[in-house]
Design a protein around this motif. Structure first.
Motif, PDB file in Angstrom:
ATOM      1  N   ASP C   7       0.829  -1.188   0.000  1.00 52.78           N
ATOM      2  CA  ASP C   7       0.000   0.000   0.000  1.00 52.78           C
ATOM      3  C   ASP C   7       0.869   1.246   0.000  1.00 52.78           C
ATOM      4  N   CYS C  32      -6.864  -8.213   4.391  1.00 50.44           N
ATOM      5  CA  CYS C  32      -5.856  -7.181   4.085  1.00 50.44           C
ATOM      6  C   CYS C  32      -6.400  -5.791   4.412  1.00 50.44           C
ATOM      7  N   LYS C  34      -8.646  -5.023   6.632  1.00 49.92           N
ATOM      8  CA  LYS C  34      -8.740  -4.871   8.090  1.00 49.92           C
ATOM      9  C   LYS C  34      -7.364  -4.554   8.687  1.00 49.92           C
ATOM     10  N   GLU C  35      -6.367  -5.291   8.266  1.00 49.29           N
ATOM     11  CA  GLU C  35      -5.003  -5.037   8.754  1.00 49.29           C
ATOM     12  C   GLU C  35      -4.525  -3.630   8.370  1.00 49.29           C
ATOM     13  N   PHE C  36      -4.811  -3.257   7.132  1.00 47.97           N
ATOM     14  CA  PHE C  36      -4.426  -1.922   6.659  1.00 47.97           C
ATOM     15  C   PHE C  36      -5.116  -0.838   7.494  1.00 47.97           C
ATOM     16  N   GLU C  38      -6.397  -0.988  10.483  1.00 50.21           N
ATOM     17  CA  GLU C  38      -5.917  -0.946  11.875  1.00 50.21           C
ATOM     18  C   GLU C  38      -4.554  -0.276  11.947  1.00 50.21           C
ATOM     19  N   ARG C  39      -3.660  -0.638  11.037  1.00 51.17           N
ATOM     20  CA  ARG C  39      -2.300  -0.075  11.069  1.00 51.17           C
ATOM     21  C   ARG C  39      -2.321   1.431  10.822  1.00 51.17           C
ATOM     22  N   GLU C  40      -3.170   1.897   9.883  1.00 52.59           N
ATOM     23  CA  GLU C  40      -3.242   3.322   9.557  1.00 52.59           C
ATOM     24  C   GLU C  40      -4.246   4.061  10.431  1.00 52.59           C
ATOM     25  N   ARG C  41      -4.887   3.371  11.365  1.00 54.84           N
ATOM     26  CA  ARG C  41      -5.875   3.949  12.290  1.00 54.84           C
ATOM     27  C   ARG C  41      -6.922   4.761  11.529  1.00 54.84           C
ATOM     28  N   LYS C  93     -12.716  -0.622  17.042  1.00 52.06           N
ATOM     29  CA  LYS C  93     -11.795  -1.003  15.962  1.00 52.06           C
ATOM     30  C   LYS C  93     -12.411  -0.688  14.601  1.00 52.06           C
TER      31      LYS C  93
END
Lengths: 149, 149, 149
Positions: C7, C32, C34-36, C38-41, C93
């Motif tokens: 990304d 992917c 969801k992970e993105f 969460e990481r980028e808030r 979340k």
């Protein structure tokens, strides 16, 4: 065939332009988008549209043969959704990638990769530029030019 | 019927506003969008949404008769895509043009011009204003009001 | 399974970020995203994509049972449209809500709520953040977490 499409810059901020590209009867959308992107030197953008077509050519990517199979749509359809992007292809020119959902007279839907879209009576396209370029490179496995970051 | 929809300005920059318009069970989307666009005096915008409906009316434009043919969808469907625009119509009022793709219980899809969309339980609409207005004028050939630049 | 997705932040203005999230063969799109997120808030965003899948799981919300019914798509399809949003769920979340339209080899279309999307060869996702957060709360009638303003 003479091109009749009109386009207009709707907005520009932070180097990010938004255009309306309005196509008319007998315009072919993929050719008009390519000409538009080359003239405006668009290196990264999102494309959305609705409208109607007198005929179209969709395609389906066959992963076995690594080739697109054509799906001819030889009658008037609504364009219920047209979504895509413009990136810089391996040849340095704008590469247009568009998928579409088409609605038939009975309301049933067709969907796929868009190869040709012959407009009747209108196709209302919005092109939203991203300041960062999107770049395509050849993917060895599929044989396609895909966006790489 | 009382309208229960809520809307909220999410963002405004350079005179370009982004709204969320959240509809609830028993809201009719085309009427809610029209009321919203008139109240906010929207002269040019893009609309996208997902959600679900308890029933809908799609339509297909017949180029021979120059009239829309209704396609009744009398059962619960997912709204897989709703894409459209808001322009200023020939009467000076907001003109809403929306196409939709609907998913049935078995996953098969319907698509077309959207005339009515009766929400259940939600329809999440994002309206992105363009600072430049979009204008519609009557197209003599089709008889429709189309965007002109 | 190792995640291969890439990304890239394309643009940031007024606290509003635009990302390209490019998925590759064997990436599962919902995981992917969801992970993105969460990481980028990411607390509020619109999502659009096109591409192709080797298989997918769609779903249809049954209002009687208040449960999603799965629709298995066990073969290669084009992603003709993928539209959705990211909001903050009741648990604080990121909550991802995506609908999709899929095109089969013969051009016929499937549509519904997207539960799983196994990519082949690419899925090109654009995520456009809104500065205001979108919040979800449990809706008593449907039992679903829906956006509330």
């Amino acid at each position: 065939m003479e091109h009749t499409h009109e386009d207009k810059l709707l907005h520009e901020a932070d180097g990010k332009r938004t255009f309306a590209v309005i196509l008319q009867t007998d315009d072919e959308a993929m050719r008009c988008l390519k000409e538009f992107a080359e003239r405006e030197r668009i290196g990264g953008a999102q494309v959305t549209a609705i409208g109607a077509l007198r005929r179209a050519k969709l395609a389906y990517f066959d992963c076995e043969t690594k080739a697109y199979q054509a799906i001819e749509v030889s009658y008037q359809v609504e364009v219920a959704s047209l979504v895509g992007d413009i990136a810089v292809g391996p040849d340095g020119k704008p590469s247009i990638h568009v998928h579409a959902v088409l609605g038939r007279r009975d309301g049933s839907a067709m969907a796929g990769h868009l190869e040709e879209a012959h407009v009747r009576p209108t196709l209302e396209i919005i092109v939203t530029e991203s300041p960062g370029h999107l770049w395509k490179a050849k993917d060895e496995e599929s044989g396609l030019a895909l966006i790489t970051l």
